[in-house]
Design an enzyme around this catalytic site. Sequence first.
Site, mmCIF file in Angstrom:
data_model
loop_
_atom_site.group_PDB
_atom_site.id
_atom_site.type_symbol
_atom_site.label_atom_id
_atom_site.label_comp_id
_atom_site.label_asym_id
_atom_site.label_seq_id
_atom_site.Cartn_x
_atom_site.Cartn_y
_atom_site.Cartn_z
ATOM 1 N N CYS A 108 7.737 -6.460 32.951
ATOM 2 C CA CYS A 108 8.540 -5.434 32.277
ATOM 3 C C CYS A 108 8.107 -4.019 32.644
ATOM 4 C CB CYS A 108 8.486 -5.639 30.774
ATOM 5 S SG CYS A 108 9.108 -7.256 30.311
ATOM 6 N N HIS A 243 10.225 0.678 26.595
ATOM 7 C CA HIS A 243 10.663 -0.675 26.945
ATOM 8 C C HIS A 243 11.298 -1.332 25.714
ATOM 9 C CE1 HIS A 243 10.891 -4.597 28.575
ATOM 10 N NE2 HIS A 243 9.924 -5.105 27.827
ATOM 11 N N ASN A 273 15.809 -8.069 25.636
ATOM 12 C CA ASN A 273 14.776 -7.617 26.567
ATOM 13 C C ASN A 273 15.218 -7.989 27.988
ATOM 14 O OD1 ASN A 273 12.504 -7.294 28.139
ATOM 15 N ND2 ASN A 273 11.101 -8.283 26.703
HETATM 16 N N1 ACO Z 1 14.113 -18.752 14.960
HETATM 17 C C1 ACO Z 1 13.650 -19.166 13.784
HETATM 18 N N2 ACO Z 1 12.337 -19.321 13.514
HETATM 19 C C2 ACO Z 1 11.481 -19.040 14.514
HETATM 20 C C3 ACO Z 1 11.900 -18.594 15.774
HETATM 21 C C4 ACO Z 1 13.292 -18.467 15.979
HETATM 22 N N3 ACO Z 1 13.806 -18.044 17.139
HETATM 23 N N4 ACO Z 1 10.818 -18.369 16.543
HETATM 24 C C5 ACO Z 1 9.742 -18.677 15.816
HETATM 25 N N5 ACO Z 1 10.150 -19.089 14.558
HETATM 26 C C6 ACO Z 1 9.316 -19.510 13.442
HETATM 27 C C7 ACO Z 1 7.966 -19.997 13.874
HETATM 28 O O1 ACO Z 1 8.016 -21.337 14.271
HETATM 29 C C8 ACO Z 1 7.143 -19.773 12.622
HETATM 30 O O2 ACO Z 1 7.402 -20.841 11.756
HETATM 31 P P1 ACO Z 1 6.204 -21.422 10.821
HETATM 32 O O3 ACO Z 1 5.795 -20.270 9.952
HETATM 33 O O4 ACO Z 1 6.867 -22.540 10.111
HETATM 34 O O5 ACO Z 1 5.133 -21.822 11.781
HETATM 35 C C9 ACO Z 1 7.774 -18.536 12.006
HETATM 36 O O6 ACO Z 1 9.085 -18.403 12.594
HETATM 37 C C10 ACO Z 1 6.992 -17.271 12.250
HETATM 38 O O7 ACO Z 1 6.654 -17.220 13.627
HETATM 39 P P2 ACO Z 1 5.876 -16.016 14.225
HETATM 40 O O8 ACO Z 1 5.627 -16.257 15.684
HETATM 41 O O9 ACO Z 1 4.698 -15.679 13.375
HETATM 42 O O10 ACO Z 1 6.960 -14.852 14.046
HETATM 43 P P3 ACO Z 1 6.801 -13.333 14.340
HETATM 44 O O11 ACO Z 1 7.170 -12.563 13.117
HETATM 45 O O12 ACO Z 1 5.521 -12.986 15.024
HETATM 46 O O13 ACO Z 1 7.963 -13.081 15.389
HETATM 47 C C11 ACO Z 1 8.304 -12.834 17.762
HETATM 48 C C12 ACO Z 1 7.967 -13.791 16.643
HETATM 49 C C13 ACO Z 1 9.711 -12.275 17.527
HETATM 50 C C14 ACO Z 1 8.276 -13.599 19.101
HETATM 51 C C15 ACO Z 1 7.286 -11.661 17.775
HETATM 52 O O14 ACO Z 1 5.978 -12.161 17.730
HETATM 53 C C16 ACO Z 1 7.449 -10.789 18.984
HETATM 54 O O15 ACO Z 1 8.424 -10.081 19.134
HETATM 55 N N6 ACO Z 1 6.464 -10.792 19.885
HETATM 56 C C17 ACO Z 1 6.599 -10.047 21.146
HETATM 57 C C18 ACO Z 1 7.387 -10.888 22.130
HETATM 58 C C19 ACO Z 1 7.826 -10.105 23.335
HETATM 59 O O16 ACO Z 1 8.217 -8.963 23.239
HETATM 60 N N7 ACO Z 1 7.793 -10.764 24.510
HETATM 61 C C20 ACO Z 1 8.229 -10.173 25.731
HETATM 62 C C21 ACO Z 1 7.219 -9.204 26.268
HETATM 63 S S1 ACO Z 1 7.718 -8.309 27.622
HETATM 64 C C22 ACO Z 1 7.711 -9.219 29.019
HETATM 65 O O17 ACO Z 1 7.054 -8.918 29.983
HETATM 66 C C23 ACO Z 1 8.490 -10.434 29.143
#
Ligand code: ACO
Length: 317
Positions: A108, A243, A273
Amino acid sequence: MRIIGTGVALPQLRVTNDMIAKYVDTSDEWVASRTGIKERRIISTESLIDLGAQAAKDAVAAAGIDMADVDLLICSNVANSYVTPSLGCIIQGKIDATCPCFDINNACAGFLTALDMADGYITSGRYKNILIICAEEPSRIVDWTSREACILFGDAASAAVVTDGEGLKKIKLSTKSLPDVLYYRRKLEYNPFVTKDQGEYKPLQMNGREVFKMAVSASVADIKKVVEDTGWKMEDVDMFVLHQANLRIIDSIRQHLDLPEEKVPHNVERSGNTSSACIPILLNELIAEGKIKKGYKIVFSAFGAGFSSAAATYEWK
Ligand code: ACO
């Protein structure tokens, strides 16, 4: 070095969170509240090559130069169906460019990495007009049977033409080798001499919480550093073009730096993204809407797999 033209090409298909919820166990409510994303564009019938070519042609037209005046093409891409030749080489043939071309992959942070390279080439006098293309199809590296990552990304191509002159002030790239937090490992061909365990091939794997934390801390530190190195104060900056990974990440960076909402525009709700394509897409929108004015002090910041991050200060001319 200054930016003299931008272009964007998006796939036709708009994919809402409800559409994704037909394939994985998720909901519009969860995705919108955790990421801010409501829809993204996904390549269904187009090719990434054609989108890259269209964005490139639009950027060159906006720059007011001819394709023959482009001295170098740098294409930023994480993955596409060709491992070789480079995507930039293939796109070159579609846009009637004749300059040298190559690809870079810094996830990214790819656009800002290309900007840094372009600045080096221009400052040294090696090349004058450089076309940067960011062509990304993350929808083809995520696992569509699992809900964790497929909800986050969108496909797109964007481009910018840069040339000599005033504009870029400072730029900073950082890398901390942490491949396990975000990676895609693809299979290589069978080789009868390989006897070692080759490990597992995986669609995009992501430790979302870790990426979130690293993204915020890296971006905040990078922005503070480039603003200070430029001799600006944070309040001098008119616009922060960040970003577009997740609205919560953008909000968290904004809060850490105590920035007013209007200085931190976003479009992640519509595009998801799009990896390295994000920043030129947002820039192109802001230019089209007349939101970037002459003399504006702009900060760019991006982060992604690596873990790599980058930030730059730029004065709009
Ligand atoms: N839909 C529904 N529930 C979900 C989903 C989904 N799509 N994804 C995860 N969950 C669930 C999990 O299983 C978990 O359930 P549990 O509590 O029963 O175990 C719960 O939701 C909470 O999961 P978390 O991972 O703690 O959720 P969080 O609030 O951290 O959000 C997210 C997850 C959106 C991925 C966040 O951590 C995030 O945005 N991280 C950055 C990701 C990113 O930007 N990646 C790209 C980087 S740039 C690049 O180079 C590609």
